[in-house]
Motif scaffolding. Structure first.
Motif, mmCIF file in Angstrom:
data_model
loop_
_atom_site.group_PDB
_atom_site.id
_atom_site.type_symbol
_atom_site.label_atom_id
_atom_site.label_comp_id
_atom_site.label_asym_id
_atom_site.label_seq_id
_atom_site.Cartn_x
_atom_site.Cartn_y
_atom_site.Cartn_z
ATOM 1 N N MET A 64 9.035 -7.328 -18.922
ATOM 2 C CA MET A 64 10.400 -7.026 -18.504
ATOM 3 C C MET A 64 11.342 -8.098 -19.028
ATOM 4 S SD MET A 64 11.933 -6.587 -14.649
ATOM 5 C CE MET A 64 11.112 -5.027 -14.393
ATOM 6 N N ALA A 65 12.516 -7.671 -19.481
ATOM 7 C CA ALA A 65 13.485 -8.636 -20.001
ATOM 8 C C ALA A 65 14.012 -9.506 -18.888
ATOM 9 C CB ALA A 65 14.647 -7.882 -20.661
ATOM 10 N N THR A 66 14.400 -10.710 -19.223
ATOM 11 C CA THR A 66 14.947 -11.625 -18.232
ATOM 12 C C THR A 66 16.420 -11.849 -18.467
ATOM 13 O OG1 THR A 66 14.432 -13.557 -19.559
ATOM 14 C CG2 THR A 66 12.744 -12.824 -18.019
ATOM 15 N N GLY A 67 17.094 -12.340 -17.424
ATOM 16 C CA GLY A 67 18.532 -12.525 -17.489
ATOM 17 C C GLY A 67 18.972 -13.543 -18.510
ATOM 18 N N ARG A 68 18.164 -14.543 -18.811
ATOM 19 C CA ARG A 68 18.594 -15.616 -19.702
ATOM 20 C C ARG A 68 18.807 -15.117 -21.126
ATOM 21 N NH1 ARG A 68 18.135 -21.135 -19.746
ATOM 22 N NH2 ARG A 68 18.623 -21.039 -17.540
ATOM 23 N N THR A 69 18.090 -14.092 -21.541
ATOM 24 C CA THR A 69 18.160 -13.660 -22.939
ATOM 25 C C THR A 69 19.009 -12.412 -23.136
ATOM 26 O OG1 THR A 69 16.111 -12.404 -22.644
ATOM 27 C CG2 THR A 69 15.924 -14.633 -23.499
ATOM 28 N N HIS A 70 19.484 -11.801 -22.063
ATOM 29 C CA HIS A 70 20.269 -10.586 -22.189
ATOM 30 C C HIS A 70 21.533 -10.700 -21.347
ATOM 31 C CE1 HIS A 70 16.332 -9.232 -23.525
ATOM 32 N NE2 HIS A 70 16.914 -8.193 -24.069
ATOM 33 N N ARG A 71 22.643 -10.215 -21.878
ATOM 34 C CA ARG A 71 23.902 -10.187 -21.160
ATOM 35 C C ARG A 71 24.329 -8.741 -20.972
ATOM 36 N NH1 ARG A 71 24.894 -14.370 -18.485
ATOM 37 N NH2 ARG A 71 27.144 -14.072 -18.600
ATOM 38 N N PRO A 72 25.063 -8.420 -19.898
ATOM 39 C CA PRO A 72 25.522 -7.049 -19.698
ATOM 40 C C PRO A 72 26.388 -6.581 -20.865
ATOM 41 C CG PRO A 72 25.845 -8.372 -17.717
ATOM 42 C CD PRO A 72 25.464 -9.308 -18.814
ATOM 43 N N ALA A 73 26.368 -5.278 -21.086
ATOM 44 C CA ALA A 73 27.080 -4.717 -22.234
ATOM 45 C C ALA A 73 28.564 -4.503 -21.973
ATOM 46 C CB ALA A 73 26.447 -3.369 -22.618
ATOM 47 N N THR A 74 29.035 -4.727 -20.746
ATOM 48 C CA THR A 74 30.381 -4.333 -20.373
ATOM 49 C C THR A 74 31.443 -5.021 -21.205
ATOM 50 O OG1 THR A 74 30.292 -6.001 -18.629
ATOM 51 C CG2 THR A 74 29.785 -3.747 -18.014
ATOM 52 N N ARG A 75 31.306 -6.302 -21.476
ATOM 53 C CA ARG A 75 32.366 -6.994 -22.204
ATOM 54 C C ARG A 75 32.491 -6.493 -23.631
ATOM 55 N NH1 ARG A 75 31.766 -13.257 -20.100
ATOM 56 N NH2 ARG A 75 32.291 -12.824 -17.946
ATOM 57 N N SER A 76 31.328 -6.303 -24.294
ATOM 58 C CA SER A 76 31.375 -5.849 -25.674
ATOM 59 C C SER A 76 31.921 -4.432 -25.761
ATOM 60 C CB SER A 76 29.973 -5.905 -26.294
ATOM 61 O OG SER A 76 29.077 -5.067 -25.584
ATOM 62 N N ARG A 77 31.788 -3.663 -24.698
ATOM 63 C CA ARG A 77 32.304 -2.294 -24.694
ATOM 64 C C ARG A 77 33.780 -2.252 -24.335
ATOM 65 N NH1 ARG A 77 28.327 1.566 -23.387
ATOM 66 N NH2 ARG A 77 30.040 3.020 -23.010
ATOM 67 N N GLY A 78 34.387 -3.383 -23.958
ATOM 68 C CA GLY A 78 35.800 -3.412 -23.642
ATOM 69 C C GLY A 78 36.148 -2.743 -22.339
ATOM 70 N N ILE A 79 35.256 -2.759 -21.373
ATOM 71 C CA ILE A 79 35.532 -2.160 -20.069
ATOM 72 C C ILE A 79 36.393 -3.123 -19.257
ATOM 73 C CG2 ILE A 79 34.508 -1.267 -17.944
ATOM 74 C CD1 ILE A 79 32.042 -0.543 -19.505
ATOM 75 N N PRO A 80 37.530 -2.672 -18.700
ATOM 76 C CA PRO A 80 38.401 -3.557 -17.935
ATOM 77 C C PRO A 80 37.692 -4.155 -16.719
ATOM 78 C CG PRO A 80 39.518 -1.492 -18.464
ATOM 79 C CD PRO A 80 38.081 -1.319 -18.833
ATOM 80 N N GLU A 81 38.093 -5.357 -16.343
ATOM 81 C CA GLU A 81 37.480 -6.034 -15.204
ATOM 82 C C GLU A 81 37.637 -5.223 -13.918
ATOM 83 O OE1 GLU A 81 35.626 -8.759 -14.813
ATOM 84 O OE2 GLU A 81 35.522 -8.964 -16.974
ATOM 85 N N ALA A 82 38.796 -4.550 -13.755
ATOM 86 C CA ALA A 82 39.009 -3.747 -12.545
ATOM 87 C C ALA A 82 37.999 -2.611 -12.463
ATOM 88 C CB ALA A 82 40.438 -3.197 -12.528
ATOM 89 N N THR A 83 37.678 -2.025 -13.619
ATOM 90 C CA THR A 83 36.665 -0.965 -13.646
ATOM 91 C C THR A 83 35.293 -1.530 -13.340
ATOM 92 O OG1 THR A 83 37.914 0.363 -15.243
ATOM 93 C CG2 THR A 83 35.540 0.740 -15.130
ATOM 94 N N VAL A 84 34.967 -2.680 -13.920
ATOM 95 C CA VAL A 84 33.677 -3.326 -13.653
ATOM 96 C C VAL A 84 33.519 -3.587 -12.155
ATOM 97 C CG1 VAL A 84 32.279 -5.390 -14.032
ATOM 98 C CG2 VAL A 84 33.552 -4.382 -15.932
ATOM 99 N N ALA A 85 34.611 -4.015 -11.499
ATOM 100 C CA ALA A 85 34.553 -4.309 -10.067
ATOM 101 C C ALA A 85 34.287 -3.066 -9.234
ATOM 102 C CB ALA A 85 35.861 -4.960 -9.615
ATOM 103 N N ARG A 86 34.642 -1.879 -9.771
ATOM 104 C CA ARG A 86 34.409 -0.642 -9.018
ATOM 105 C C ARG A 86 33.051 -0.011 -9.312
ATOM 106 N NH1 ARG A 86 40.087 -0.127 -9.969
ATOM 107 N NH2 ARG A 86 39.740 0.914 -11.979
#
Length: 253
Positions: free
Chosen positions: A1-23
């Motif tokens: 299983m992948a670990t958090g240290r080597t992978h970051r969520p895709a949300t930033r690269s996809r340009g999803i607004p922070e307000a949307t991420v919070a919901r």
């Protein structure tokens, strides 16, 4: 299983607004409840009501995920659970370290919802020598002297700070220096971090103060309504009287 240290969520690269991420976690919670009830599809109106947002905002949020639903059918619940979980990075393992094992830290360590949401409490750390070796939620507490080594050995990228406010910044600095790039701060103080490090602050006292404000406002509105209701009969009684208090005589035609 992948670990958090080597992978970051895709949300930033996809340009999803922070307000949307919070919901997104709100949608995921509502969808998970539907999934547990074996509900196959859900309309935007139903899901928005369950998540506490309006349906137009929900559809806009989902458009950032590339999910538009099917007219007349709605959204596929299981697919949305997977899609949102993936965007939030919950389809991989996120080792978490909790620093400060007092009442709050111990309560978080005992929280059973972490594992089902993609988080694993990898270590518990405290500066009190008497806490070292004690079992909390089946995990032995380790002394803060070994913080850097613990973070490195467990590949930790998320740290939770539940220490007294006076030492929170020093703990934060050590976590960041050790490689932690996301911090959940429960200490009642503002942390200073370098660029590239995310901090989410949880202050229960502030939330209670906001609730107190709303309670006070509701009480004031209720008092005003009661005062207005009490004045209404008198106003109605006097509405037909002339300047001297008597009903004016009817003038002949």
């Amino acid at each position: 299983m992948a670990t958090g240290r080597t992978h970051r969520p895709a949300t930033r690269s996809r340009g999803i607004p922070e307000a949307t991420v919070a919901r997104l976690p709100l949608y995921l919670r509502a969808l998970t409840a539907l999934s547990e009830r074996s509900v196959p599809t859900v309309s935007s109106e139903e899901l928005a009501a369950a998540a506490g947002v309006n349906s137009a905002k929900l559809r806009k949020d989902f458009s950032y995920l590339g999910s538009y639903g099917t007219r007349g059918v709605g959204y596929d619940v299981e697919y949305l659970v997977y899609q949102i979980s993936r965007e939030l990075g919950l389809t991989q393992d996120w080792p978490v370290v909790i620093v400060g094992i007092g009442n709050l830290g111990a309560a978080l360590a005992n929280y059973g919802g972490f594992a089902s949401r993609g988080f694993r409490v990898a270590a518990l750390i405290d500066a009190d020598p008497e806490m070292s070796g004690k079992q909390v939620a089946g995990i032995a507490v380790q002394h803060s002297d070994g913080l850097e080594k613990i973070v490195d050995e467990n590949g930790v990228s998320i740290g939770v700070i539940t220490t007294p406010p006076g030492v929170a910044q020093a703990v934060c600095d050590r976590l960041v220096a050790a490689g932690v790039t996301s911090i959940l701060n429960f200490a009642p103080t503002v942390l200073s971090v370098p660029d590239g490090v995310d901090v989410r602050k949880v202050d229960l006292s502030i939330e209670l103060q906001i609730l107190a404000f709303h309670e006070q406002r509701k009480a004031g509105e209720e008092a005003e309504a009661q005062a207005a209701a009490a004045m209404l009969p008198a106003a109605q009684e006097n509405s037909g009287k002339g300047p001297d208090g008597d009903v004016p005589a009817v003038m002949p035609a």
